[in-house]
Design an enzyme around this catalytic site. Sequence first.
Site, PDB file in Angstrom:
ATOM      1  N   ASP A   1       0.861  -1.177   0.000  1.00 28.64           N
ATOM      2  CA  ASP A   1       0.000   0.000   0.000  1.00 28.64           C
ATOM      3  C   ASP A   1       0.904   1.236   0.000  1.00 28.64           C
ATOM      4  O   ASP A   1       2.110   1.138   0.186  1.00 28.64           O
ATOM      5  CB  ASP A   1      -0.980  -0.025   1.168  1.00 28.64           C
ATOM      6  CG  ASP A   1      -0.293   0.268   2.482  1.00 28.64           C
ATOM      7  OD1 ASP A   1       0.948   0.354   2.493  1.00 28.64           O
ATOM      8  OD2 ASP A   1      -0.989   0.415   3.484  1.00 28.64           O
ATOM      9  N   SER A   2       0.292   2.397  -0.216  1.00 32.90           N
ATOM     10  CA  SER A   2       1.105   3.599  -0.432  1.00 32.90           C
ATOM     11  C   SER A   2       1.456   4.304   0.854  1.00 32.90           C
ATOM     12  O   SER A   2       2.277   5.208   0.853  1.00 32.90           O
ATOM     13  CB  SER A   2       0.309   4.558  -1.309  1.00 32.90           C
ATOM     14  OG  SER A   2      -0.865   4.937  -0.606  1.00 32.90           O
TER      15      SER A   2
ATOM     16  N   PHE B   1      -3.318   5.088   4.049  1.00 29.81           N
ATOM     17  CA  PHE B   1      -4.202   4.614   5.109  1.00 29.81           C
ATOM     18  C   PHE B   1      -3.511   4.709   6.469  1.00 29.81           C
ATOM     19  O   PHE B   1      -4.111   5.125   7.461  1.00 29.81           O
ATOM     20  CB  PHE B   1      -4.647   3.176   4.843  1.00 29.81           C
ATOM     21  CG  PHE B   1      -5.576   2.635   5.889  1.00 29.81           C
ATOM     22  CD1 PHE B   1      -6.919   2.950   5.862  1.00 29.81           C
ATOM     23  CD2 PHE B   1      -5.097   1.830   6.915  1.00 29.81           C
ATOM     24  CE1 PHE B   1      -7.782   2.470   6.841  1.00 29.81           C
ATOM     25  CE2 PHE B   1      -5.945   1.343   7.897  1.00 29.81           C
ATOM     26  CZ  PHE B   1      -7.294   1.667   7.856  1.00 29.81           C
TER      27      PHE B   1
ATOM     28  N   ASP C   1      -3.274   8.058  -1.509  1.00 30.13           N
ATOM     29  CA  ASP C   1      -4.650   8.553  -1.425  1.00 30.13           C
ATOM     30  C   ASP C   1      -4.883   9.207  -0.072  1.00 30.13           C
ATOM     31  O   ASP C   1      -4.091   9.057   0.840  1.00 30.13           O
ATOM     32  CB  ASP C   1      -5.662   7.405  -1.629  1.00 30.13           C
ATOM     33  CG  ASP C   1      -5.555   6.353  -0.540  1.00 30.13           C
ATOM     34  OD1 ASP C   1      -4.437   6.133  -0.035  1.00 30.13           O
ATOM     35  OD2 ASP C   1      -6.573   5.755  -0.184  1.00 30.13           O
TER      36      ASP C   1
ATOM     37  N   GLY D   1     -11.152   3.743   1.687  1.00 30.64           N
ATOM     38  CA  GLY D   1     -11.962   4.577   2.572  1.00 30.64           C
ATOM     39  C   GLY D   1     -12.276   3.827   3.837  1.00 30.64           C
ATOM     40  O   GLY D   1     -12.337   2.614   3.847  1.00 30.64           O
TER      41      GLY D   1
ATOM     42  N   ASP E   1      -8.072  -7.532   1.352  1.00 27.48           N
ATOM     43  CA  ASP E   1      -7.051  -7.767   2.383  1.00 27.48           C
ATOM     44  C   ASP E   1      -7.603  -7.262   3.695  1.00 27.48           C
ATOM     45  O   ASP E   1      -8.509  -6.420   3.711  1.00 27.48           O
ATOM     46  CB  ASP E   1      -5.790  -6.954   2.074  1.00 27.48           C
ATOM     47  CG  ASP E   1      -5.988  -5.499   2.442  1.00 27.48           C
ATOM     48  OD1 ASP E   1      -6.743  -4.809   1.723  1.00 27.48           O
ATOM     49  OD2 ASP E   1      -5.443  -5.043   3.454  1.00 27.48           O
TER      50      ASP E   1
ATOM     51  N   CYS F   1     -11.690 -28.139   9.466  1.00 24.31           N
ATOM     52  CA  CYS F   1     -10.564 -27.315   9.022  1.00 24.31           C
ATOM     53  C   CYS F   1      -9.321 -28.190   8.858  1.00 24.31           C
ATOM     54  O   CYS F   1      -9.065 -29.087   9.647  1.00 24.31           O
ATOM     55  CB  CYS F   1     -10.316 -26.203  10.030  1.00 24.31           C
ATOM     56  SG  CYS F   1      -8.899 -25.168   9.619  1.00 24.31           S
TER      57      CYS F   1
ATOM     58  N   CYS G   1      -6.153 -27.088   8.929  1.00 20.89           N
ATOM     59  CA  CYS G   1      -4.925 -26.477   9.457  1.00 20.89           C
ATOM     60  C   CYS G   1      -4.306 -27.325  10.567  1.00 20.89           C
ATOM     61  O   CYS G   1      -4.960 -28.173  11.161  1.00 20.89           O
ATOM     62  CB  CYS G   1      -5.187 -25.047   9.935  1.00 20.89           C
ATOM     63  SG  CYS G   1      -5.754 -24.917  11.630  1.00 20.89           S
TER      64      CYS G   1
ATOM     65  N   CYS H   1      -6.077 -27.411  13.955  1.00 19.14           N
ATOM     66  CA  CYS H   1      -7.293 -28.230  14.025  1.00 19.14           C
ATOM     67  C   CYS H   1      -6.990 -29.720  13.865  1.00 19.14           C
ATOM     68  O   CYS H   1      -7.695 -30.566  14.389  1.00 19.14           O
ATOM     69  CB  CYS H   1      -8.293 -27.774  12.969  1.00 19.14           C
ATOM     70  SG  CYS H   1      -8.912 -26.114  13.290  1.00 19.14           S
TER      71      CYS H   1
ATOM     72  N   HIS I   1      -4.830 -20.961  12.002  1.00 21.65           N
ATOM     73  CA  HIS I   1      -6.224 -21.363  11.826  1.00 21.65           C
ATOM     74  C   HIS I   1      -7.051 -20.263  11.162  1.00 21.65           C
ATOM     75  O   HIS I   1      -7.753 -20.515  10.185  1.00 21.65           O
ATOM     76  CB  HIS I   1      -6.869 -21.753  13.162  1.00 21.65           C
ATOM     77  CG  HIS I   1      -8.347 -21.876  13.016  1.00 21.65           C
ATOM     78  ND1 HIS I   1      -8.938 -22.955  12.377  1.00 21.65           N
ATOM     79  CD2 HIS I   1      -9.363 -21.026  13.326  1.00 21.65           C
ATOM     80  CE1 HIS I   1     -10.242 -22.757  12.320  1.00 21.65           C
ATOM     81  NE2 HIS I   1     -10.521 -21.602  12.881  1.00 21.65           N
TER      82      HIS I   1
HETATM   83 ZN   LIG Z   1      -8.043 -24.758  11.662  1.00 22.98          ZN
END
Ligand SMILES: [Zn+2]
Length: 392
Positions: free
Chosen positions: A92-93, A96, A152, A227, A277, A315, A317, A320, A346
Amino acid sequence: MFEFEIIARDPGTRARAGRLFTPHGVVETPAFMPVGTQGTVKGLDPSELSTAGAQMILANTYHLAQRPGAAVIERFGGLHGFMRWDGPILTDSGGFQVWSLALRAPERQLVRIDDDGVTFASHVDGRRWRFTPESATDLQIQLGADVIMALDQCTSAEVDEQYARRAAERTHHWARRCRDRWLERQAQGSRSQALFGIIQGGHYRDLRRWSAETIVALDLPGIAIGGESIGYSKVDTASILDWIGDLLPENRPRYAMGVGDPDGFLVAIERGIDLFDSVLPTRLARHGALLHREGRLRILAAEFQTDERPIDPECRCLACRQFTRAYLHHLFKCRELLGYRLATLHNLTFCLDRVSSIRTALLEGRFEEFRSDVKQQPARPGGRSWQRHVAC
Ligand SMILES: [Zn+2]
């Protein structure tokens, strides 16, 4: 080196699945980009990020320009060489971050914005910095990301129309200057990078449409919607995306900045968004809020002390597959590093898999079915709200 193609569309909405070609590989869209503010997605190494399903990650110019400095990163071959992530990166610039710095301590007047750029005092050491459209573009070229953003001016939900108009005007002016600098650098042989312009305009329909028309007219490789409201309220995000949906070119990737909760993905995707994101999944993880299809689990709650189940049995991962909720509860109680890492793994896997399953539904022509299934899913007490934890 930078191309975008659409490979499937949902006939009932603006949703689409595509492929974004970058110098560091292809991103299958829609795609969620985990945020590595300081050149690291907190707690995870690049191989863990890939296993979680990350295709493209985001890094912050504001932070990296200060520490370790863009010149240091450039010496290591840019962000890819420095952090050893060989997939696509977006930076990003800094717009933000500067805006949130101003919000964090308005009484200290850390930020001054004028028509030529922003001056701010570093949150690290108080040193004064100046970002102009040209310097923000140069810094991002030094960092070497595949996608770079125009500088911005963000606005908060509270600003009046006159203020939002002024900020959008500045954003447009800066976007033109970023484009000119980017073209100049390309002509000088800088690495191939794609510049995205950012649509602003606050909560005002006319301003948003004007901003969309202006940014689209710059004919940049991608369009972002920014924004404060994008990502902070699903209703606002939906309205803003609806207002400008018909103005966005079909053949350019669209990026909704700051959308990162599992319901928000659907809101954005059905309105034609390809990229998003947010720090939300990783930030929630560090606060012990674990994402679950029925809502978040606050792992420190007493109910999990002896819970033998995984966070989510469906899940894939590591957290899990190998550990119980009781163990996670214990790790968080003792503030053990492994707890934060497993929770981050997770939450990211959960988000990345959610977006990937939406993409599959689009490719298989069953997006509508997917949407209605999600709406019918049961919710934990308190609902499927992830947003309340944003500020924690
Ligand atoms: Zn998980």
